[in-house]
Structure formats: structure tokens, C-alpha cells
Design a protein around this motif. Structure first.
Motif, short mmCIF file in Angstrom:
data_model
loop_
_atom_site.label_atom_id
_atom_site.label_comp_id
_atom_site.label_asym_id
_atom_site.label_seq_id
_atom_site.Cartn_x
_atom_site.Cartn_y
_atom_site.Cartn_z
N LYS A 180 -14.00 26.62 7.53
CA LYS A 180 -14.22 27.71 8.27
C LYS A 180 -12.89 27.88 9.15
O LYS A 180 -12.48 26.81 9.81
CB LYS A 180 -15.48 27.67 9.07
N ILE A 181 -12.25 29.09 9.31
CA ILE A 181 -11.40 29.13 10.26
C ILE A 181 -11.87 29.61 11.77
O ILE A 181 -12.57 30.44 11.67
CB ILE A 181 -10.25 30.45 9.74
N LYS A 183 -14.64 39.09 16.27
CA LYS A 183 -15.28 38.11 15.24
C LYS A 183 -15.12 36.70 15.77
O LYS A 183 -15.49 35.84 15.09
CB LYS A 183 -14.43 38.04 14.14
N ASN A 184 -14.87 36.66 17.09
CA ASN A 184 -15.06 35.18 17.71
C ASN A 184 -14.05 34.26 17.44
O ASN A 184 -14.52 32.99 17.19
CB ASN A 184 -16.34 34.90 17.69
N ILE A 185 -13.02 34.72 16.73
CA ILE A 185 -11.95 33.80 16.54
C ILE A 185 -11.08 33.56 17.42
O ILE A 185 -10.75 34.56 18.36
CB ILE A 185 -11.37 34.12 15.10
N LEU A 186 -11.00 32.55 17.91
CA LEU A 186 -10.06 31.90 19.24
C LEU A 186 -8.83 32.27 18.94
O LEU A 186 -7.99 32.31 17.69
CB LEU A 186 -10.03 30.28 19.12
N GLY A 222 1.64 19.87 10.59
CA GLY A 222 0.72 19.65 11.62
C GLY A 222 -0.70 19.51 10.75
O GLY A 222 -1.61 19.57 11.40
N GLY A 223 -0.85 20.25 9.59
CA GLY A 223 -1.82 20.33 8.87
C GLY A 223 -2.55 21.69 9.04
O GLY A 223 -3.77 21.93 8.79
N PHE A 224 -1.92 22.69 9.22
CA PHE A 224 -2.43 24.11 9.52
C PHE A 224 -2.03 24.88 8.33
O PHE A 224 -1.19 24.47 7.32
CB PHE A 224 -1.50 24.87 10.63
N TYR A 225 -3.02 25.88 8.17
CA TYR A 225 -2.72 26.88 7.21
C TYR A 225 -1.61 27.89 7.81
O TYR A 225 -1.68 28.51 8.82
CB TYR A 225 -3.93 27.77 6.99
N ALA A 226 -0.40 27.83 7.09
CA ALA A 226 0.92 28.50 7.45
C ALA A 226 1.12 29.90 6.95
O ALA A 226 1.26 30.08 5.71
CB ALA A 226 2.01 27.83 7.38
N ILE A 227 1.05 30.98 7.77
CA ILE A 227 1.44 32.49 7.12
C ILE A 227 2.80 32.81 7.74
O ILE A 227 2.96 32.88 8.78
CB ILE A 227 0.29 33.60 7.69
N GLY A 228 3.87 32.97 6.81
CA GLY A 228 4.89 33.24 7.22
C GLY A 228 5.36 34.83 7.30
O GLY A 228 4.85 35.49 6.52
N GLU A 285 -8.58 24.17 10.62
CA GLU A 285 -9.48 25.13 10.98
C GLU A 285 -8.73 26.25 11.65
O GLU A 285 -9.38 27.06 12.39
CB GLU A 285 -10.57 24.55 11.87
N ALA A 286 -7.33 26.03 11.69
CA ALA A 286 -6.45 27.22 12.30
C ALA A 286 -5.44 27.56 11.52
O ALA A 286 -4.91 26.83 10.46
CB ALA A 286 -5.92 26.46 13.71
N ILE A 287 -5.03 28.96 11.60
CA ILE A 287 -3.89 29.46 10.93
C ILE A 287 -2.75 29.89 11.84
O ILE A 287 -3.37 30.08 12.91
CB ILE A 287 -4.40 30.91 10.32
N VAL A 288 -1.41 29.31 11.50
CA VAL A 288 -0.50 29.54 12.31
C VAL A 288 0.28 30.59 11.76
O VAL A 288 0.66 30.67 10.66
CB VAL A 288 0.29 28.25 12.34
#
Ligand code: BG6
Ligand code: MG
Length: 218
Positions: A2-3, A106-109, A181-187, A164-167
Motif C-alpha cells: 500500500k502506498i 485520499k489521506n496519502i501523506l 533508498g528503496g522507493f518507487y521512483a517516478i521520473g 510505502e512511498a513514491i518519490v
């Protein structure tokens, strides 16, 4: 997975200040008779002010003292802030405000992970500061991107795990930091430069909530 959070770089993702950083560095490079163009500038994106200066000076042949380098960095920042003086909400990059509103709903930080020491000032000018649950900027970190410290610190402040986070990042060094860092990366930008990201979008206008589903593997 879950993100739970989205962490944004500032310059070039939330606002197009990348062009002002370039103009200010270019002005300094011209003054020093060092050739410096948009292509060279890619290496400066996401890295700290002092590292950026070192990269430019390496292109020239003269050695400068620490004091001289300090003066150059100050001068660049004065010019940069001059260029930024007219920034307001109209400069927020396309789709960003709408996406931040949706994340809130949607309560995403929401976190900031920026190398800039001017990040708070810029966020205030854009009237976006109150959206952020955690703000990690160049004043809080000791290791510059591609070191993942800035994003790990943001995740820590948000109380989420990296997976649990997208960068969101526009810099090669930033994408690398996110992946390390182990994040999901969106370029955001050119896929040839940001190839290490999980997904690359040509523009912030293409950011939408489906990306969260993709990151969750749905
Ligand atoms: C990053 C920019 O966000 O911040 C870099 O991509 C910049 O280009 C760095 O050098 C440091 O910014 P500042 O505002 O502290 O000089
Ligand atoms: Mg950037």
C-alpha cells in the motif's frame, strides 16, 4: 504494497526553478570564463549548491581558495533569489496542485525531499507549505543526492517505510537516490536521462492517481 506517502522534489517537479538555478550558474560561469551549457547543467540538478559549484569549477583550469568559492556560492544564490523574486502560484507546474489536493482527499501523506536551502521560501511563495506533512530540505541533510538521505529522512518524518512511498524527481541524481533508498521512483523529464526510474513521465501534467495503483502493483 500500500502506498502511504508521496515525496516530491521541489526544483523542476513542483515549480520550474530549475531554469533560474541554470541562469544563475550560467552567469557565474560566464564571469569566470568557463563554458557551461544546458547539457552540463543536467549534472547540477538535484545536487547541493557547493557540489554544483565544484562541478562548474572543474570545467575551468583555475584553482580557487575556499573563501573565493564561498563568495561565488553566495553570489550565485543572490542572483538565484533575484530571479525567483517574482514567483507566485501561477508558476506551480501543471497538474501538481490538483494532484496534491487529491492526495489530501485520499489521506496519502505528502513530503518534500529537496537539496535546496531555499525550499521553504519557495514553497511559501507558491502558497503550498501547508500541504506538506514533512519538509526535508538542504538545511536538514548532510549527504546530497544520489545519497538517499533526504528521502529516507522524509519517510522517517512521515513514519512510513520507503517501499510505502513514491518519490517524484526530475534529476538523474534524485532518481538514483530514490531507487537506492528503496522507493518507487517516478521520473519527470527525459527517459534517456531518468532511465533508472520505475516510470518516466514527460511532464508533470501527466501525473495522476493511476500512478499510485501502478506503484501498488494493481
Ligand atoms: C536542488 C536543485 O533542488 O537544490 C539544484 O536541483 C540546486 O540545482 C540545489 O543546486 C541546492 O539549491 P539551493 O537553493 O540551496 O542553492
Ligand atoms: Mg529537481
Amino acid at each position: 504494497m500500500k502506498i502511504k506517502a508521496c515525496i516530491f522534489d521541489l526544483d523542476g517537479v513542483i515549480v520550474d526553478t530549475a531554469k533560474f538555478h541554470f541562469l544563475a550558474w550560467k552567469r557565474l560561469a560566464d564571469e569566470l570564463n568557463i563554458s557551461f551549457d544546458e547539457h552540463d547543467n543536467e549534472q547540477l540538478k538535484g545536487v547541493s549548491r557547493t557540489t554544483s559549484l565544484e562541478i562548474i569549477l572543474r570545467k575551468g583550469s583555475i584553482q580557487y581558495s575556499e573563501e573565493e568559492k564561498q563568495e561565488m556560492a553566495v553570489k550565485k544564490n543572490i542572483w538565484y533569489l533575484e530571479y525567483c523574486s517574482t514567483i507566485d502560484e501561477s508558476e506551480i507546474l501543471p497538474g501538481i496542485k490538483e494532484f496534491l489536493d487529491e492526495l489530501k482527499l485520499k489521506n496519502i501523506l505528502i513530503g518534500l525531499g529537496s537539496a535546496s536551502k531555499n525550499a521553504l521560501l519557495i514553497l511559501d511563495k507558491l502558497k503550498l507549505t501547508s500541504y506538506f506533512d514533512a519538509i526535508v530540505d538542504g538545511n536538514k541533510i548532510t549527504e546530497a543526492k544520489p545519497n538517499p538521505q533526504v528521502f529516507l529522512r522524509a519517510a522517517e518524518e512521515l513514519n512510513v517505510n520507503p517501499n510505502e512511498a513514491i518519490v517524484f524527481e526530475d534529476a538523474e541524481a534524485g532518481v538514483e537516490a530514490a531507487i537506492r533508498g528503496g522507493f518507487y521512483a517516478i521520473g519527470i523529464g527525459d527517459a534517456k536521462i531518468l532511465g533508472k526510474a520505475n516510470i518516466v513521465l514527460r511532464s508533470t501534467a501527466l501525473i495522476n492517481f493511476n500512478l499510485i495503483d501502478a506503484a501498488e502493483g494493481k
